[in-house]
Design a protein around this motif. Structure first.
Motif, short mmCIF file in Angstrom:
data_model
loop_
_atom_site.label_atom_id
_atom_site.label_comp_id
_atom_site.label_asym_id
_atom_site.label_seq_id
_atom_site.Cartn_x
_atom_site.Cartn_y
_atom_site.Cartn_z
N LEU A 115 -0.12 23.73 18.59
CA LEU A 115 0.90 24.76 18.39
C LEU A 115 2.29 24.20 18.68
N LYS A 116 2.40 23.33 19.64
CA LYS A 116 3.69 22.70 19.96
C LYS A 116 4.24 21.93 18.76
N GLU A 117 3.37 21.13 18.16
CA GLU A 117 3.82 20.31 17.02
C GLU A 117 4.13 21.18 15.81
N LEU B 13 8.04 23.84 12.11
CA LEU B 13 8.54 25.06 11.48
C LEU B 13 9.99 25.32 11.87
N SER B 14 10.34 25.06 13.12
CA SER B 14 11.71 25.30 13.57
C SER B 14 12.70 24.44 12.81
N TRP B 15 12.41 23.16 12.66
CA TRP B 15 13.34 22.27 11.97
C TRP B 15 13.34 22.50 10.47
N LEU B 16 12.19 22.86 9.90
CA LEU B 16 12.15 23.16 8.48
C LEU B 16 13.00 24.40 8.18
N MET B 17 12.90 25.42 9.03
CA MET B 17 13.71 26.62 8.83
C MET B 17 15.18 26.37 9.16
N PHE C 241 12.11 9.90 12.99
CA PHE C 241 12.07 10.97 12.00
C PHE C 241 12.27 12.32 12.70
N MET C 242 12.35 13.38 11.92
CA MET C 242 12.72 14.67 12.47
C MET C 242 11.69 15.22 13.45
N CYS C 243 10.43 14.92 13.26
CA CYS C 243 9.39 15.42 14.15
C CYS C 243 8.69 14.30 14.90
N GLY C 244 9.42 13.25 15.21
CA GLY C 244 8.86 12.14 15.96
C GLY C 244 8.86 10.85 15.18
#
Length: 228
Positions: A85-87, A92-96, A147-150
């Motif tokens: 859920l953390k990942e 989702l936060s950065w995509l939005m 990258f944006m998510c690691g």
């Protein structure tokens, strides 16, 4: 086969990158917004918001570029973060953030800097400031990780890349020099074979390039009365 309604703007281009990265078969349907093709009954039946991109995948129709990226990632299981859920929350936060911040404020900055009639000083200052603020948040993020998510490339990076190619057009010719982490991120993605193929789609169809009165009315209908 996926039907892909597109043009060469940032949002369709990031969907093209996603389709190419995932190796999905698709058929191109160009929509020339400067000719007003987005307002035809046939296109409005697909997307009542009169915007590209749109994909039609069997009986599924998806519009909004970020929704398309997420749909394709979930369909294929590719370019998503881990399953916690953390990942997922981070992705989702950065995509939005790109959907609700980077895209709209960058688009409005481009409009008021390059196309809007005078007087426009307040609007230029407003949207340039907000676009710079949003891009600054991404610059700081990419200063901490690859990258944006690691460390793994994913759909959020594709969403950012769609717009980061146009930073000089959004913020001015010297802006890219102030955003070295974004430039590093842009260069790395642009060198990927899928990105090269996505950018080459511009050669498959000739879109109208003139921003004449007819194009302004087609793209900005609120100007119709001023032109008439």
């Amino acid at each position: 086969m996926i039907k892909f309604y597109y043009n060469t703007a940032p949002n369709p281009t990031k969907v093209a990158l996603c389709l190419e990265e995932m190796g999905l078969a698709y058929e191109l349907f160009p929509v020339d917004t400067r000719k007003g093709e987005q307002h035809t009954p046939e296109f409005l039946a697909i997307n009542p918001n009169a915007k590209v991109p749109v994909i039609v995948d069997g009986d599924a129709t998806v519009f909004d570029s970020n929704a398309i990226l997420l749909y394709l990632a979930e369909k294929t299981g590719k370019f998503l973060p881990g399953k916690s859920l953390k990942e997922r929350g981070e992705m989702l936060s950065w995509l939005m953030f790109v959907a609700s911040g980077i895209g709209p404020y960058s688009g409005q900055s481009v409009h008021f800097r390059n196309f809007a009639p005078e007087p426009k000083d307040y609007a230029v200052n407003r949207y340039t400031f907000e676009a710079q603020r949003h891009w600054g948040i991404l610059e700081a993020r990419l200063g901490k990780q690859r990258f944006m998510c690691g460390e793994a490339y994913g759909i959020v990076d594709m969403a950012v890349w769609g717009w980061s190619r146009l930073i000089p057009f959004v913020l001015g010719p010297d802006a890219a020099k102030q955003l070295p982490n974004l430039q590093r991120h842009l260069a790395e993605i642009s060198a990927r074979p899928a990105a090269v193929r996505a950018l080459a789609l511009k050669d498959k169809h000739t879109f109208k390039t003139e921003m004449d009165d007819a194009a302004r009315v087609a793209m900005f209908p609120h100007l119709a009365k001023k032109v008439a």
